[in-house]
Every structure is written in C-alpha cells, then in structure tokens.
Design a protein around this motif. Structure first.
Motif, PDB file in Angstrom:
ATOM      1  N   UNK B  94      49.617  31.142  36.302  1.00  0.00           N
ATOM      2  CA  UNK B  94      48.857  31.729  37.404  1.00  0.00           C
ATOM      3  C   UNK B  94      48.638  33.219  37.171  1.00  0.00           C
ATOM      4  N   UNK B  97      46.114  33.763  34.354  1.00  0.00           N
ATOM      5  CA  UNK B  97      44.714  33.538  34.703  1.00  0.00           C
ATOM      6  C   UNK B  97      44.116  34.700  35.478  1.00  0.00           C
ATOM      7  N   UNK B  98      44.982  35.509  36.101  1.00  0.00           N
ATOM      8  CA  UNK B  98      44.452  36.698  36.758  1.00  0.00           C
ATOM      9  C   UNK B  98      43.972  37.697  35.715  1.00  0.00           C
ATOM     10  N   UNK B 100      43.035  36.677  32.508  1.00  0.00           N
ATOM     11  CA  UNK B 100      42.027  36.029  31.672  1.00  0.00           C
ATOM     12  C   UNK B 100      41.091  35.275  32.605  1.00  0.00           C
ATOM     13  N   UNK B 101      39.998  35.880  32.970  1.00  0.00           N
ATOM     14  CA  UNK B 101      39.077  35.253  33.920  1.00  0.00           C
ATOM     15  C   UNK B 101      38.250  34.179  33.255  1.00  0.00           C
ATOM     16  N   UNK B 102      37.673  33.313  34.088  1.00  0.00           N
ATOM     17  CA  UNK B 102      36.887  32.228  33.504  1.00  0.00           C
ATOM     18  C   UNK B 102      35.630  31.974  34.333  1.00  0.00           C
ATOM     19  N   UNK B 109      30.540  28.425  43.148  1.00  0.00           N
ATOM     20  CA  UNK B 109      31.028  29.330  44.192  1.00  0.00           C
ATOM     21  C   UNK B 109      31.772  28.540  45.266  1.00  0.00           C
ATOM     22  N   UNK B 110      32.727  29.207  45.937  1.00  0.00           N
ATOM     23  CA  UNK B 110      33.395  28.557  47.059  1.00  0.00           C
ATOM     24  C   UNK B 110      32.400  28.422  48.208  1.00  0.00           C
ATOM     25  N   UNK B 120      38.157  36.974  47.292  1.00  0.00           N
ATOM     26  CA  UNK B 120      39.288  36.050  47.265  1.00  0.00           C
ATOM     27  C   UNK B 120      40.331  36.422  46.204  1.00  0.00           C
ATOM     28  N   UNK B 121      39.856  36.697  44.975  1.00  0.00           N
ATOM     29  CA  UNK B 121      40.778  37.030  43.889  1.00  0.00           C
ATOM     30  C   UNK B 121      41.621  38.258  44.199  1.00  0.00           C
ATOM     31  N   UNK B 124      44.296  37.456  46.933  1.00  0.00           N
ATOM     32  CA  UNK B 124      45.506  36.696  46.608  1.00  0.00           C
ATOM     33  C   UNK B 124      46.384  37.445  45.616  1.00  0.00           C
ATOM     34  N   UNK B 125      45.802  38.347  44.838  1.00  0.00           N
ATOM     35  CA  UNK B 125      46.635  39.091  43.897  1.00  0.00           C
ATOM     36  C   UNK B 125      47.127  40.388  44.493  1.00  0.00           C
ATOM     37  N   UNK B 174      32.973  37.190  40.785  1.00  0.00           N
ATOM     38  CA  UNK B 174      34.259  36.725  41.291  1.00  0.00           C
ATOM     39  C   UNK B 174      35.318  36.823  40.192  1.00  0.00           C
TER      40      UNK B 174
END
Lengths: 451, 265
Positions: B94, B97-98, B100-102, B109-110, B120-121, B124-125, B174
C-alpha cells in the motif's frame, strides 16, 4: 486472383430466389419465433390472472373486516352496582367483575329500547341483551376503572355488536342462516333492522381491528391485530439489527478478503443451500437452541427474531455478495493503484456502489421474514396472546404473535367472523409488504449511481 | 516510422530508479515472464512494446505490486527501487503504491466529483493539513494533467461525466496527486481518439521532468513519439532494451526488427 474473384462474383450475381419470397427455412424460423412469443404472453397473462384472482378473493373477503357494527346508547353507571362502598376508590371497584357491568349494560340497553319505543316482539330480554358483544362489559369496566369519577353519571357508550349482528350488516348472516344458527335468531336480526333505522346500530371504520389484541372464540368482533402488528414490528427491528451487520460483514469478507480455497468454496455452497432449507427446519433449530438450550422465553419476539434472522441471513449474504460482485473491478484497481488499503478501497468505493443492491436484498429478505409463519409456530408464537408486549427492551422477551401467524390462527377458528378477519389480516400484511417493496425501490433510486 | 526525431532525443538522466533482476512471474502453472532483467532510469519515459500476451502489462503490474491482487500470480526474483527490494516481506504494498502511481488502460474515475477524485489520494495518505492545502494539490495536479482549463468551473460535477480523454487525464491527475516517484501507464491511450491521445502524449512528455514514467503501448509510433528508452518484450522475455532511437533504427535482435517492421506480432 482476379480470375477467382470474377468467377465467384458471377456465380453470386445469379439470384437463387427472390428476396420477396421467404424461403421455407425462413418461414419455419419465423413461425418458431411467433410461437415462442405467444407462449410468453400466455404465461404472463396466466400469472397476472392468478394474481388478480387472488387479490380479488382476499379483498372481497377481507375488506369488510375493516368495518364493524357498533351499538350506541346512554349507559347510566349506577353507583349501587359499580361502587357499592361509594368511595370511588379504584382498589374497591376492581372487585366488581364484568358480571356487574353486564347488568348495567343490559339495564341501560333495555331502558333505551323502551324509551325509543322499539318493541321487542316475542324475544326474551336475554336474547335482546345478547346482541351486545361479550367484550362490551370488559371495555366499559376498563373505562370506568381508568376514571372512577364517571360512576354515577350517564355515559354515551358505543359498544361492539356481536359478530352475528355485524355479519348481518355485512350480508354474511341472513334470515335463512339465522334459522339454522344457534348463536342468533331471526328475531334478533329483525330487531337489528329497527335499531339501524333508529340510528342506534351503525357500522363504522374498525380501528380496533388494527389496535386491539386477539380475542376468544366467543367474541370475534373484538379480535384485532394490535399484538400481531407490534410483534411483527419488534421482530423486523431485531432481524434488521442482527442480520444486516452480520450479513454484510460476512459478504464483504467472503467477497473481498477471503482466499479462494476449498473452505471458502464449501462455505459458499453451504450458504446457498441454507437459503433453500425449508423454513420449518429453522423453527426446530430455534426451539432446540434458543428455547430448550439457551432457556429464552417461549413465544417471545426475541426468539422469533433470532429464528427469522437465521433464515434471512443467507438471502442477505447472497444478495450482498452479488451486489459487491457487480461493482466493476476497475474501481478497486483505481483505489488500490493510488495506494488505498484493501479496506479503504472496499469501504470508500465498493460499498457505496454496492449499496442499492445491498439495501434491496436486505429489504426483500426482511419482507420474506415478515411473511414467514412455519418457524414461528414451532417456537410458540401461535399461542393466544391477549397482552401487548411491553416497550423495548424488556418487551422483546414478552410473548407476542406475528401477522402471518395471526392469519393462520384465525383461519383455523370456527366462526366465519374470524375467517373474514383472517382475510383482513392478509390485507394488512400485504400493505406492509408492498410498503417495504416500495421502500426498496425508492432507496434503490436514491442510492443508484452510474459509473 | 515518420517520427525519426526520436534520434535527437537525449536521455538526460543516468540514475537508475528501478532495476529488475531475474524476475519470474507465474500465473498458476504457466510462466508469464522468465528471467527478466531491466533497468528503468529516473526522469525518463520508458516504453514497453511487444505483441499481445508477451508479458509487458504483467511486468508493469509487478512494479507497484498490483499483481498481488491476482490470487494465482507468483513473482520471484528481485525488483529494486531506490536500493530496496519491493518484494521484501517488510515492504507494505500500500505504501509502495503511493510512490508508484498507476494509470490504467480504461479510464476509471471514481463515481464522485472531479475534486474528490483527485483529492482522494492526498486525503488517505494524509498529505495535507487543511482544506487550502488540499485545494492547492488538487489544482496543481489537474493543471499538470492539462485538464484545469476544461474543468476548473465544474470541479464538483461527477468525474464520470467527462469525455474519455478528459477522464484519462483526470486519472493521471489523480495518480500524480499523491506525489509519486514513478508513474506506470498501461496502454493509457488505447481507449482514446487521436486528439485525446495527442494531449495525453504531450502530457507524458511534460511529466518526465518530475517522474520516471513507464508506459506500455501497442502503438510503435506512440513508443517512438513519447519515450527515450524502449524495451521490447516477446513471449515473456525481454528481447532488447535500449534508447528508443536505436531500437527503432538499428535493432540488434532479429526479432525486434521483425516486430517493428510488422512481420511478427
């Protein structure tokens, strides 16, 4: 290459048959399609007709239970009979049973008949008084005990007429049936006609049907759904509280977190099988575990709700899992891709998208629990319950009954007035079910989001 | 190959961001990638090309451990990022992945507002302390993704209501909002029309200044246009890797030559 193409073209250029003339195979295919459509329409028409027939039957039998014949006449609450000590003390007045109130009612009724000049032709005074429901004395007693200062005054009482007189007003009892009936005489019916002309006997909306508890065989006119509605409401509340958290949590775990192996496969198969287990089996299970082993009180809404929860859980889990499955995996990837944890991706993104499906599944599961009868019979909820359960929380341990069980109970009684009430109870149950389905649709609309 | 200006491109960084050694990937019993060794440079666009099913997307998903979500997938070997093996059991995917974005093949999109998609990112971080900082990150990210002028007046309208190309740029915004060091793009333009593709490509070129970008693509023209380095995959192994100009003009391996001239693939 050019040779081959031109050869093929010239062969294709020769039309084999006219397009205007359907070929034999085409005709056959079209006929098959037409037949299939006809079967489909026939099936739909048949099911709609059955549904329509069912509704017409229930409503034609049941709507009359929402109306009730009532007698109104002034009742002089004679202090000599009702409060012999004359101190208006509730503790002393409690000693006067319904017999005393019966006497008061009989005297008042006969007096009013005489005052209005309504002749009692060839009937004993007993027959005349028997037109008043046996419930009347009890409700009059309750009124007086609630307010002892009424004693000595004259009360404009409206009391229930007996089920037979009520049935006469609704057309269920006629002169012909009365001749063969030991509970009513044609003379009473003739008197009822006169009372109606005089305005003493009227038919009005039967609120008591929705609020009063069940009544004994002798007084169907007093039987109501109060305890059943309250019991069903308590159970739905408890089922909701126990089922939704457990069911949704289990589904999320199984769908999102659990490894796919033999054990989760076995659990999945078993959940599907549980949904197909006959409901009465859950009743036996509940009897064995909750009542015999855990020692919870019989007929209580708590036990009923636990049994219904066991029954509803598989439905909720299956609905929730399919709702979660329907969320596109790209949403999970998107969340995980920017570093959301598994739990965050589920609670922030998957669950909100699955919400309409979860809500619909839950409400439909609850609706099926609301209509469930068999398991409740086994845990004793079919018993005659005359007292309202107390308010929550201790009320959950009080005996109660449920709407479908009340339908079942009344349908077994001998008096046709109970059969009418049974249909009336079905109408109430259907109203609740339709309301829950409408709620499901509304919630679905409210929460539905496109992605 | 009409775009031979790639020859003039210079790789302006020699720092190695990610280095993969002896990577093997299995899906159940089938081997998707065998003995893969590759270095990915910092502040460089690296393109993975190759025919369908050659393992380039699989390898891309290894770089931020998205393959962890596939039950049957097993990765062995070493993938070092800044000196740490990302498959070390002490590493939390987890957290990785913050950094290494993808960006995915299909814009995803959400189903939330444009603002919430990007916010959002960072949320949460815990990258921001207050609303103003968050607003700023959202704005800079959307600006970097070349989307600001189109959406600045409707940040609260749903992200799913944008056009395909805008959605993909929103997904890029995003991804860069969390401040990643590497940006992985899995065929980001395959669902887009040529105009949107051009916009995204231009964007990739700009992003190179801040991140190391790895892009999987089926279009060799695209690889030639946007990348400085290219890696050619074939049947689960890395055939050739090098500067984009060299790969497209003078490939060393006959299979690479066959693929870029259209004889295999």
């Amino acid at each position: 290459m050019t040779d081959a193409t031109s050869g093929g073209l010239s062969a294709a250029a020769q039309p084999k048959s006219s397009l205007l003339q359907p070929s034999r195979l085409m005709k056959k295919r079209n006929a098959a399609e037409t037949r299939f459509k006809a079967y489909g329409i026939a099936a739909i028409v048949l099911s709609l007709a059955t549904l329509g027939f069912m509704l017409v039957t229930i409503f034609s039998d049941g709507v009359s239970s929402f109306f009730q014949a009532k007698l109104s006449f002034p009742v002089e609450l004679t202090a000599r009979t009702l409060d012999p000590k004359g101190n208006r003390d509730r503790a002393d007045m409690v000693k006067i049973t319904t017999l005393g109130y019966n006497k008061v009612l009989a005297v008042a009724f006969e007096k009013e008949l005489a005052a209005r000049g309504i002749a009692i032709e060839g009937q004993s005074a007993k027959d005349v008084v028997e037109m008043i429901s046996k419930d009347a004395a009890g409700s009059l007693r309750a009124t007086v005990l609630a307010n002892p200062s009424l004693v000595g005054s004259t009360l404009d009482a409206t009391v229930l007429a007996t089920g037979r007189i009520d049935g006469y007003l609704k057309g269920r009892v006629t002169m012909q049936t009365a001749e063969r009936d030991s509970n009513v005489t044609p003379a009473q019916l003739q008197l009822a006609d006169k009372l109606r002309e005089a305005g003493m006997l009227t038919s009005s909306f039967n609120w008591g049907f929705l609020t009063m508890p069940d009544a004994s065989d002798q007084r169907p006119e007093a039987a109501g759904l109060g305890v059943a509605i309250l019991g069903s409401a308590y159970m739905m509340l408890l089922v909701l509280v126990t089922c939704v958290p457990v069911g949704v949590a289990a589904s999320i775990y199984l769908e999102e977190f659990a490894p796919k192996n033999f054990w989760t496969d076995a659990i999945e198969v078993n959940i599907s099988n549980l949904a197909a287990v006959p409901s009465i089996v859950f009743g036996i299970l509940g009897l064995a575990i909750f009542i015999n082993f855990a020692g919870m009180p019989n007929s209580s809404t708590l036990v009923g709700a636990l049994v219904l929860s066991l029954m509803t859980l598989p439905t909720i889990i299956i609905a929730t899992r399919s709702a979660i499955k329907a969320v596109p995996p790209s949403i999970r990837d998107a969340a995980l891709g920017i570093g959301a944890s598994k739990m965050q991706s589920v609670f922030h993104h998957v669950l909100p998208l699955a919400m309409p499906g979860i809500l619909t599944g839950t409400i439909l599961g609850l609706a099926s629990a609301l209509g469930e009868t068999a398991p409740l019979l086994l845990i004793g909820m079919v018993a005659f319950v005359d007292n309202y359960p107390a308010a929550p929380m201790e009320g959950f341990l009080d005996p109660a009954t449920a709407l479908p069980v009340q339908v079942y109970g009344w349908a077994q009684r001998a008096d046709p007035a109970f059969i009418e009430r049974s249909s009336g109870a079905i109408i109430v149950l259907l109203v609740f079910l339709v309301a829950m389905n409408v709620l499901a649709i509304l919630l679905r609309r409210r929460f539905e989001r496109r992605w | 190959m009409n775009d031979m200006r790639t020859l003039e491109r210079i790789v302006n960084s020699e720092a190695i961001k990610i280095s993969a050694r002896n990577v093997q990937v299995h899906y159940g019993t089938t081997q998707a990638i065998k003995d893969l060794n590759v270095d990915i440079l910092d502040k460089t666009v690296t393109a993975f090309i190759g025919p369908s099913g050659c393992g380039k997307s699989t390898f891309l998903r290894c770089l931020n451990r998205m393959n962890d979500t596939i039950e049957s997938c097993r990765v062995t070997g070493q993938i070092m990022m800044d000196g740490a093996n990302i498959y070390d059991p002490r590493i939390d995917p987890v957290q990785l992945r913050a950094r290494v974005g993808m960006v995915f093949q299909k814009p995803n999109p959400f189903p939330k507002s444009i603002y919430d998609n990007v916010a959002y990112g960072p949320k949460i971080h815990g990258l921001t302390r207050n609303k103003a900082e968050l607003d700023e990150i959202v704005e800079t990210s959307i600006r970097k993704a070349a989307l600001w002028n189109e959406v600045k007046d409707r940040l609260q309208s749903p992200g799913t209501g944008l056009s395909g190309g805008q959605q993909q740029r929103l997904c890029i915004a995003r991804a860069i909002a969390t401040g990643p060091e590497v940006l992985l793009m899995d065929e980001p333009c395959s669902a887009l029309d040529p105009i949107a593709t051009a916009q995204v490509e231009e964007l990739i070129d700009e992003l190179r200044a801040q991140f190391s970008v790895v892009i999987v693509t089926h279009s060799m023209q695209q690889a030639a246009r946007v990348s400085q380095r290219t890696a050619f995959f074939h049947l689960g192994s890395l055939v050739e890797t090098g500067e984009t100009g060299q790969i497209f003009t003078s490939p060393k391996d006959p299979r690479t030559e066959a693929y870029i001239t259209g004889r295999i693939g």
